[in-house]
Design an enzyme around this catalytic site. Structure first.
Site, PDB file in Angstrom:
ATOM      1  N   ASP A 230       0.846  -1.185   0.000  1.00 43.40           N
ATOM      2  CA  ASP A 230       0.000   0.000   0.000  1.00 43.40           C
ATOM      3  C   ASP A 230       0.886   1.241   0.000  1.00 43.40           C
ATOM      4  OD1 ASP A 230      -2.370   1.363  -0.143  1.00 43.40           O
ATOM      5  OD2 ASP A 230      -2.830   1.257   1.989  1.00 43.40           O
ATOM      6  N   GLY A 231       0.338   2.359  -0.468  1.00 45.77           N
ATOM      7  CA  GLY A 231       1.061   3.624  -0.474  1.00 45.77           C
ATOM      8  C   GLY A 231       0.166   4.742   0.013  1.00 45.77           C
TER       9      GLY A 231
ATOM     10  N   GLU B  93       2.595   3.837  -4.097  1.00 50.77           N
ATOM     11  CA  GLU B  93       2.032   2.526  -4.444  1.00 50.77           C
ATOM     12  C   GLU B  93       3.045   1.725  -5.261  1.00 50.77           C
ATOM     13  OE1 GLU B  93      -0.735   1.249  -3.443  1.00 50.77           O
ATOM     14  OE2 GLU B  93      -2.198   2.834  -3.042  1.00 50.77           O
TER      15      GLU B  93
ATOM     16  N   ASP C 152      -4.405  -2.582  -3.561  1.00 49.79           N
ATOM     17  CA  ASP C 152      -5.701  -1.935  -3.788  1.00 49.79           C
ATOM     18  C   ASP C 152      -5.604  -0.841  -4.844  1.00 49.79           C
ATOM     19  OD1 ASP C 152      -4.520   0.251  -2.521  1.00 49.79           O
ATOM     20  OD2 ASP C 152      -5.539  -0.077  -0.614  1.00 49.79           O
TER      21      ASP C 152
ATOM     22  N   HIS D 105      -9.290  -0.511   2.634  1.00 54.11           N
ATOM     23  CA  HIS D 105     -10.086  -0.048   3.778  1.00 54.11           C
ATOM     24  C   HIS D 105     -11.411  -0.801   3.867  1.00 54.11           C
ATOM     25  CE1 HIS D 105      -7.227   3.272   4.156  1.00 54.11           C
ATOM     26  NE2 HIS D 105      -7.355   3.416   2.846  1.00 54.11           N
TER      27      HIS D 105
ATOM     28  N   ASP E 178      -1.565  -0.288   5.125  1.00 52.70           N
ATOM     29  CA  ASP E 178      -2.019   1.096   5.205  1.00 52.70           C
ATOM     30  C   ASP E 178      -1.486   1.774   6.455  1.00 52.70           C
ATOM     31  OD1 ASP E 178      -3.887   3.361   4.376  1.00 52.70           O
ATOM     32  OD2 ASP E 178      -4.678   2.881   6.351  1.00 52.70           O
TER      33      ASP E 178
END
Length: 230
Positions: free
Chosen positions: A8-9, A46, A67, A121, A131
Site C-alpha cells: 500500500d502507499g 504505491e 488496492d 479499507h 495502510d
C-alpha cells in the site's frame, strides 16, 4: 520458492510527504517493509511499495495483492503501449513515474508475478496493516516492523476478500459520507484540499477545471489517479 506480497502507499498531498508499506510472506517467514519520501505522490508510493517488496524476495513465483487500480492497469495493460510509444501516453504526454515503471518491469521480467486487486479499507487484514505502515511513514510517526515466523504474526495473511460489514458500508451513497478531502485539477496540475472552500477558490471560473470530493484515503488516491490520466 513462492511468495505472497501485500502493499500500500500513502501521501499527504499531491505532492506531499508520503510513505509505503509492504508485507512479504515467504514460506514460514513474514517480513514487513516500509519507507518514506518527503515530497511524493500516492501513485509513486504505491509503485515503490511493490518494487521494494519484489526486490526483497528472490521467489520465482509471487502473488502481489494491492488496492491500486492504477498499478494493476499500468503493469498488466498500459506498459506495453508506453514502451512501444517511447514512454508517451496516447495524448503524447510523458508517462508519469516512468523510472518506477521501468524498475517494476525489470524486477518482474525473470519470474512469474500475478497481481490481484483487493478492496482498500474494507477489512482485509494485511491490506489494513500495510495502510498503517504507509500512513505512519507519511506522517513521520514511529512504527515497529515485524520480521519473524508466520505463526507469531498477528495479521491474517490468508484473508484477501473484504469483510461483509465493510462491503455493506461501501454500498451507501457517497454523498452521505463526510468529506475526507477535495481534489482539484487545473491545467493538468492536481492538488488535494482539506476544505471545499479551498478547492472552490482554485477551480471557480477556471475553464476545464476538474474537482471532486473523496470519502477516504483510497477514494482520494483513485480520484487523483483518474485526474492524472486526463
Amino acid at each position: 520458492m513462492k511468495a505472497i506480497i501485500f502493499t500500500d502507499g500513502s501521501s499527504r498531498g499531491n505532492p506531499g510527504p508520503g510513505g509505503w508499506g509492504a508485507i512479504v510472506v515467504e514460506g514460514e517467514t513474514v517480513t514487513e517493509l516500509g519507507g518514506r519520501e518527503s515530497k511524493t505522490t500516492n501513485n509513486r508510493m504505491e509503485l515503490t511499495a511493490v518494487v521494494e517488496a519484489l526486490k526483497h524476495t528472490k521467489a520465482d513465483e509471487v502473488i502481489v495483492h494491492t488496492d491500486s487500480s492504477y498499478l494493476i492497469s499500468g503493469i498488466t495493460s498500459w506498459i506495453e503501449g508506453w514502451k512501444k510509444n517511447n514512454w508517451k501516453t496516447k495524448t503524447k504526454d510523458d508517462v508519469l513515474n516512468r523510472d518506477l515503471w521501468e524498475t517494476l518491469d525489470e524486477v518482474i521480467n525473470t519470474r512469474e508475478v500475478l497481481f490481484r486487486k483487493v478492496s482498500g479499507h474494507a477489512g482485509v487484514p494485511a491490506n489494513e496493516r500495510c495502510d498503517v505502515i504507509a500512513t505512519s511513514y507519511a506522517d513521520n510517526d514511529s512504527v515497529k516492523l515485524y520480521h519473524g515466523v508466520r505463526d507469531h504474526y498477528n495479521v491474517d495473511v490468508e484473508q484477501t476478500q473484504a469483510s461483509v460489514g465493510a462491503v455493506e458500508k461501501k454500498s451507501k451513497s457517497k454523498n452521505s459520507h463526510p468529506a475526507y478531502s477535495y481534489i482539484s485539477c487545473v491545467n493538468k496540475v492536481v492538488k488535494v484540499h482539506k476544505t471545499w472552500d479551498e478547492c472552490k477558490e482554485r477551480v471557480h471560473g477556471v475553464s476545464g477545471a476538474l474537482f471532486k470530493k473523496s470519502i477516504s484515503a483510497e477514494d482520494e488516491a483513485h480520484i487523483i489517479s483518474e485526474f492524472e490520466k486526463r
